[in-house]
Design an enzyme around this catalytic site. Structure first.
Site, mmCIF file in Angstrom:
data_model
loop_
_atom_site.group_PDB
_atom_site.id
_atom_site.type_symbol
_atom_site.label_atom_id
_atom_site.label_comp_id
_atom_site.label_asym_id
_atom_site.label_seq_id
_atom_site.Cartn_x
_atom_site.Cartn_y
_atom_site.Cartn_z
ATOM 1 N N HIS A 89 -44.459 -14.955 -105.409
ATOM 2 C CA HIS A 89 -45.296 -14.558 -104.256
ATOM 3 C C HIS A 89 -46.785 -14.734 -104.540
ATOM 4 C CE1 HIS A 89 -46.784 -12.451 -100.795
ATOM 5 N NE2 HIS A 89 -47.184 -11.386 -101.475
ATOM 6 N N GLU A 139 -32.651 -8.157 -107.255
ATOM 7 C CA GLU A 139 -33.224 -8.105 -108.619
ATOM 8 C C GLU A 139 -32.103 -8.026 -109.658
ATOM 9 O OE1 GLU A 139 -37.440 -5.767 -108.491
ATOM 10 O OE2 GLU A 139 -35.694 -4.582 -107.953
ATOM 11 N N ASP A 187 -69.238 -6.758 -110.366
ATOM 12 C CA ASP A 187 -69.726 -6.496 -111.728
ATOM 13 C C ASP A 187 -68.669 -5.823 -112.598
ATOM 14 O OD1 ASP A 187 -72.071 -7.675 -111.106
ATOM 15 O OD2 ASP A 187 -73.260 -5.819 -110.955
#
Ligand code: HEM
Length: 455
Positions: free
Chosen positions: A323, A262, A212
């Site tokens: 990923h 990175e 919810d």
């Protein structure tokens, strides 16, 4: 009537109209399967029994400490209503070798329908490209019979229970190994993994109040119980007594190498300024703060969204190789999704959330104690690892491995979108190197409490 595992209506577990079998299921299912249990501090014990009678008696006694799903759900409700802290989590899983050692016949063990469970993880290395078992850490090279998980928000209850649980082991049993998990967080309190990214956000949900709370315009996280539960074939009443298959994998992360990757990728793609963060985000599919790359070109801050899909993004925003896109394509494969209940391990002397250079980062000794609950190890965990993450042609030729968890020779070259949302692609470049190494693990079944009490 057996519990209808195919029903995808979220479980209103405290409704007065709940049928008797579902009540029995909740009273006999271990906590942390249907809904995540707090395990900021986690102790994981790997045990070998060596004596069927003593092993059985020990597990029967341990059952008194194992919380049911219903008790856990009630504790969460009480905590939300009046802040009352719940009790610690104790969970137990048994391997195929464990069931045999507890005196179950080959025929009885054959009632576990999951072939992967019956093989055990060592015999599956070739399928999912794991390192050979003789390269695993010593504890995992042995025949582990059971795993005992002890978790809590605070360290003291875990330490106390750990002492008790080890102290009560029969003389014939041995602790083969132990792992210690410890939650890590970013500045806004979200749980992160060692590369610094928010983790654990996207999960299949089964309980009504959790479902919810989620916006569901683009992605509905509610899944039927058959994604995680399996009848417990050795319980007194398998139609009402359920368990779940647990994958445990120790995944070491080379944080130094990942941070270098990175930087190198950002240089290679010519990304400048704040756009440099897109390099790592293209590997994961989310920015460090959890912002889905398909939604935004830059980290957004604020609550971490999970209400997205990739329908309108051919890969120019979030690469199809990322990923999260490889491990949940969202437009198909809902039956493959498992719940992830892992925890980070290893102590850091650096701050994983700052931007200090790669050379200040650990290259070993830290990682993820990957844990997931499955209805079928073959069709869920192994399918994800083998057919999606390790498969360079999934979902299309030229995609490449999952850059985070893919295992195997990364021999094809790949491209990345140069500008977020624009079709122009970078030149083909080699895939990023593998920075995660599997150090050992095992497949377990988390039996019903009814089974443990019947021993
Ligand atoms: C999502 C990290 C291992 C399957 C994620 C996310 C991160 C992450 C940062 C995004 C946050 C989220 O949506 O919850 C890692 C790291 C791993 C690892 C660092 C190893 C050290 C695995 C493995 C599998 C896996 C072994 C399965 C074979 C998934 C799935 C999702 C996910 C299914 C959710 C995707 C979605 O629903 O959007 N992981 N993961 N992960 N990961 Fe991993």
């Amino acid at each position: 009537m057996p519990v209808d595992l195919k029903n995808d209506q979220p479980l209103a577990w405290d409704s007065a109209t709940l049928d008797a079998d579902t009540k029995a299921m909740l009273d006999n299912l271990q906590a942390n399967i249907l809904r995540a249990h707090v395990r900021e501090h986690l102790s994981v014990l790997f045990v070998r029994f060596n004596n069927a009678r003593e092993g059985r008696r020990y597990l029967r006694g341990l059952a008194r400490k194992v919380k049911s799903a219903r008790k856990h759900l009630a504790e969460v409700r009480d905590f939300n209503l009046n802040g009352r802290r719940g009790t610690p989590y104790v969970g137990v899983g048994i391997s195929k070798a464990g069931y045999r050692d507890l005196g179950h016949s080959e025929v009885e063990v054959g009632k576990f329908t999951d072939v992967v469970f019956r093989d055990g993880m060592k015999r599956r290395v070739a399928v999912i490209n794991d390192p050979p078992a003789d390269q695993w850490e010593n504890a995992y090279q042995q025949d582990i019979h059971a795993v005992i998980l002890i978790g809590d928000a605070r360290p003291e209850p875990v330490a106390r229970l750990r002492r008790q649980i080890i102290g009560e082991l029969p003389r014939s049993a041995r602790v083969l190994g132990e792992e210690t998990g410890r939650g890590m967080h970013n500045a806004t309190g979200e749980g992160i993994e060692h590369f610094g990214y928010v983790d654990g956000r996207s999960q299949p949900l089964f309980v009504k109040d959790e479902v919810d709370k989620e916006p569901k315009e683009h992605w509905n996280p509610a899944l039927p119980l058959e994604n995680i539960l399996a009848q417990d074939p050795l319980a007194p009443n398998p139609a009402a007594h359920h368990g779940s298959y647990l994958v445990f994998r120790k995944l070491e992360q080379d944080v130094r190498a990942f941070h270098q990757i990175e930087r190198d990728l950002a240089d290679e793609l010519g990304l400048v300024g704040a756009d440099r963060d897109r390099a790592g985000a293209m590997l994961f599919g989310r920015f460090r703060d959890g912002t889905p790359l398909t939604d935004k070109p830059l980290p957004a801050g604020g609550p971490v969204s999970n209400d997205f899909n990739f329908d309108a993004d051919p890969g120019s925003k979030c690469p199809v190789s990322s990923h999260i896109r490889k491990s949940n394509p969202r437009s198909f494969g809902r039956e493959v999704l498992m719940v992830r209940r892992g925890q980070t391990y290893g102590v850091r002397i650096d701050d994983p959330t700052d931007d200090s250079p790669p050379e200040n980062r650990p290259s070993s000794g830290v990682g993820l104690l990957f844990m997931s609950f499955n209805h079928s190890l073959l069709d869920q965990f192994e399918f994800t690892q083998d057919k999606w993450a390790n498969e360079p042609e999934f979902p299309a030729p030229g995609t490449g491995h999952d850059p985070v968890i893919g295992q195997g020779e990364r021999d094809i070259k790949v491209t990345f979108p140069k500008v977020w949302g624009q079709p122009e692609l970078s030149p083909s470049i080699p895939q990023v190197a593998q920075t995660i190494t599997m150090k050992g693990g095992e497949y377990f079944f988390m039996p019903s409490l009814a089974y443990l009490r019947s021993l």
